[in-house]
Enzyme design. Structure first.
Site, short mmCIF file in Angstrom:
data_model
loop_
_atom_site.label_atom_id
_atom_site.label_comp_id
_atom_site.label_asym_id
_atom_site.label_seq_id
_atom_site.Cartn_x
_atom_site.Cartn_y
_atom_site.Cartn_z
N VAL A 94 0.82 -1.23 -0.12
CA VAL A 94 -0.09 0.03 0.02
C VAL A 94 0.90 1.13 0.00
O VAL A 94 0.34 2.28 -0.38
CB VAL A 94 -0.97 0.15 1.16
CG1 VAL A 94 -1.89 -1.09 1.25
CG2 VAL A 94 -0.26 -0.30 2.37
N SER B 178 11.42 5.09 0.75
CA SER B 178 13.09 4.96 0.79
C SER B 178 13.43 4.00 1.65
O SER B 178 14.46 3.26 1.40
CB SER B 178 13.65 6.22 0.75
OG SER B 178 13.43 6.71 1.96
N ILE B 179 12.73 3.80 2.86
CA ILE B 179 13.34 2.91 4.06
C ILE B 179 12.72 1.64 4.10
O ILE B 179 13.28 0.62 4.21
CB ILE B 179 13.32 3.78 5.30
CG1 ILE B 179 14.39 4.87 5.17
CG2 ILE B 179 13.59 2.67 6.46
CD1 ILE B 179 14.57 5.57 6.69
N ALA B 180 11.31 1.61 3.83
CA ALA B 180 10.41 0.41 4.27
C ALA B 180 9.33 0.59 3.18
O ALA B 180 9.04 1.55 2.60
CB ALA B 180 9.95 0.43 5.58
N GLN B 181 8.48 -0.45 3.32
CA GLN B 181 7.32 -0.70 2.52
C GLN B 181 6.22 -1.31 3.21
O GLN B 181 6.55 -1.83 4.22
CB GLN B 181 7.29 -1.51 1.22
CG GLN B 181 7.84 -2.68 1.02
CD GLN B 181 7.95 -3.39 -0.15
OE1 GLN B 181 8.98 -2.56 -1.12
NE2 GLN B 181 7.58 -4.29 -0.70
N VAL B 182 4.73 -0.89 3.20
CA VAL B 182 3.94 -1.45 3.93
C VAL B 182 2.95 -2.18 3.01
O VAL B 182 2.60 -1.93 1.94
CB VAL B 182 2.88 -0.14 4.61
CG1 VAL B 182 2.00 -0.43 5.32
CG2 VAL B 182 3.96 0.65 5.36
N LYS C 273 4.53 -2.94 8.25
CA LYS C 273 5.65 -2.35 7.85
C LYS C 273 7.22 -3.19 8.03
O LYS C 273 7.45 -3.57 8.92
CB LYS C 273 5.89 -0.88 8.31
CG LYS C 273 6.85 -0.07 7.99
CD LYS C 273 6.80 1.36 8.68
CE LYS C 273 7.86 2.42 8.03
NZ LYS C 273 7.63 3.63 8.72
N ASP D 140 7.11 13.85 10.93
CA ASP D 140 6.75 13.63 9.62
C ASP D 140 5.08 13.88 8.91
O ASP D 140 4.42 13.06 8.39
CB ASP D 140 7.22 12.26 9.27
CG ASP D 140 7.60 12.06 7.68
OD1 ASP D 140 7.58 12.85 6.93
OD2 ASP D 140 7.56 10.87 7.47
#
Length: 514
Positions: A128, A132-136, A150, A285
């Site tokens: 979803v 740049s660091i992680a994906q969910v 995540k 953020d």
């Protein structure tokens, strides 16, 4: 310890990327750029075809994940990078193509205390969100709950460690040039960026931040933090409550669903002020992709990898500065800057107050559509050189978040006046903190603490004076041998020439860390 030649090769690569995107032009034109850096920037762009309009965001995106984070920070500093660059960097979204699901699932399978199949009924292969660091990914637990999972990108910690080490090396050389580069303290800025990044790369820290903020904001109506599933969380995997809602960026969908976007804008601003000023712990953020609105009208925040903290004294100063700017009490705002030691004592308070008046008066009573908080911040930073104010890295996150909140609030209500919304809350908080009752309570508490510390105070009297300023003590900086120091110890002259040239090729990235 990484060898200087390795840093040089990385800077060579990054410098050429910046040149191809036309991103060195602004540095060359800036009168504050050291002459050595200007010359080497010209060398860096030799043979490149530069676009008429520089694409700073594209350059940072091509360089990689660490550069994306750096670019987002620089987007809040038009006084350093120029308005054109800052505006372009605001388009820099923290998104990249997703990692292959097989590798992500393997991370889940090996990062938790049980195999993934025993913890999740399924994990949706389609992410979803991919940052740049992680994906969910959306998932369902074996006990039937819908959750968001995540997962850190494989190898991302190692990549960040490599890049930031080179940032440190280049920042040390830039600061050693002295003058404006030294005043802007790039080494401290990189130290703070490193600390934020390391925190973001440990998802247990993010889970703890979400849990802490949820407790702090529990009494605030209409603001929600998803609950953490600690049994399915580790340093590389974070599992939290799934949230159904409309992205706050989809204004038309919010209106179609019957939400009052004007009230949502005010709620967002007041929620941020509650976190930053009352709690001293804020979600740093707060861009549009991390905010949702549920059917009941409550705002839901996600992604707590970047959090900011402000101590109580700094919050008092901050509140008084904001309130003084809204009410036109520029003398008090100037005094606070001297009390916090943001402005050296050899300057004149009244002269600084006049400079602040020149910044504040044009903004009072105007909606964001005409003149914004962000523009006021830009103007405030523009006078820092005249009064020898050093960069305050501990306030960079706050500034970045203020600009983000303003942007989201403006998209919801273009006519919002940030000062009008903020002034009643800030004024009430100041009265609560500085009023007679609060002063009496603080006095009693401080006296009890002082009595208990008398023996130690006598031993450490020299450490208590003079009064400390608003900035926290700087973190320890890495010891970095400068290439010209090595030259004096007999290093081959050709190595020095190559090192100097390579440093210049990466100069823009480092110069922007001011």
């Amino acid at each position: 310890m990484t060898r200087p030649t390795t840093h040089i090769l990385r800077l060579l690569k990054w410098g050429r990327i910046l040149a191809r995107h036309g991103a060195l032009r602004g540095i060359e034109k800036d009168r504050n750029t050291p002459p050595q850096v200007k010359r080497l920037c010209r060398i860096a762009r030799l043979g490149t075809i530069q676009p008429k309009v520089p694409d700073y965001a594209g350059a940072f995106r091509e360089i990689g994940s660490a550069a994306i984070k750096l670019g987002q920070t620089l987007a809040t500093r038009p006084d350093l990078v120029g308005e054109e660059a800052a505006h372009n960097l605001l388009t820099l979204q923290d998104s990249l193509p997703p990692e292959k699901f097989e590798r992500i699932y393997d991370e889940i399978d090996h990062s938790l205390n049980k195999p993934a199949a025993e913890l999740f009924e399924y994990v949706d292969p389609e992410p979803v969100g991919a940052a740049s660091i992680a994906q969910v990914h959306r998932a369902r637990t074996t006990d039937g709950r819908d959750v968001a999972v995540k997962v850190l990108r494989p190898g991302i910690r190692e990549q960040f460690a490599r890049d930031i080490e080179t940032y440190e090396w280049a920042a040390a050389h830039l600061e050693a040039l002295g003058g404006e580069a030294a005043r802007l303290r790039p080494q401290l800025v990189i130290a703070n960026l490193k600390r934020w990044t390391l925190r973001e790369l440990d998802l247990r820290r993010e889970a703890a931040s979400a849990s802490e903020l949820k407790e702090a904001m529990a009494a605030v109506e209409g603001y929600h933090i998803p609950a953490i599933d600690w049994d399915r969380t580790s340093g590389r995997v974070l599992t939290l409550e799934w949230v159904d809602g409309i992205k706050i960026s989809d204004v038309e969908a919010l209106k179609a669903a019957g939400h009052d976007t004007g009230k949502l804008a005010e709620k967002l601003v007041l929620t941020f002020l509650r976190q930053a000023i009352s709690e001293g712990f804020f979600h740093a953020d707060m861009h549009q992709g991390n905010l949702f609105v549920r059917p009941d009208g409550s705002i839901v925040a996600i992604d707590f990898g970047i959090m900011g903290r402000i101590n109580r004294q700094a919050r008092l100063w901050l509140a008084e500065i904001l309130y003084g700017l809204t009410t036109g009490n520029y003398r008090r705002v100037a005094e606070i800057h001297f009390e916090a030691q943001y402005v050296p004592s050899y300057h004149n308070v009244d002269e600084f107050a006049t400079a602040l008046r020149a910044v504040g008066e044009p903004t009072r009573g105007k909606p964001v559509s005409e003149l914004s908080v962000g523009q006021m911040l830009d103007s405030l930073f523009a006078i820092t050189r005249d009064f020898d104010m050093q960069t305050q890295p501990h306030l960079l996150l706050l500034q970045k978040t203020m600009v983000m909140v303003e942007g989201v609030a403006t998209s919801l209500n273009p006519a919002i006046n940030m000062w009008d919304v903020a002034a009643p809350y800030v004024g009430e908080w100041i009265r609560g903190e500085l009023g007679p009752e609060a002063a009496l309570a603080d006095g009693l508490r401080d006296r009890m603490k002082t009595l208990a510390l008398i023996p130690d105070l006598i031993k450490r009297l020299d450490d208590q004076l003079p009064k400390k300023g608003g900035a926290p003590p700087p973190p320890p900086l890495p010891e970095i041998a400068l290439v010209w120091e090595k030259r004096r110890s007999g290093l081959h002259w050709r190595y020095i020439v190559i090192a100097a040239a390579a440093f210049g090729l990466g100069a823009m990235a480092m110069a922007w860390m001011k």
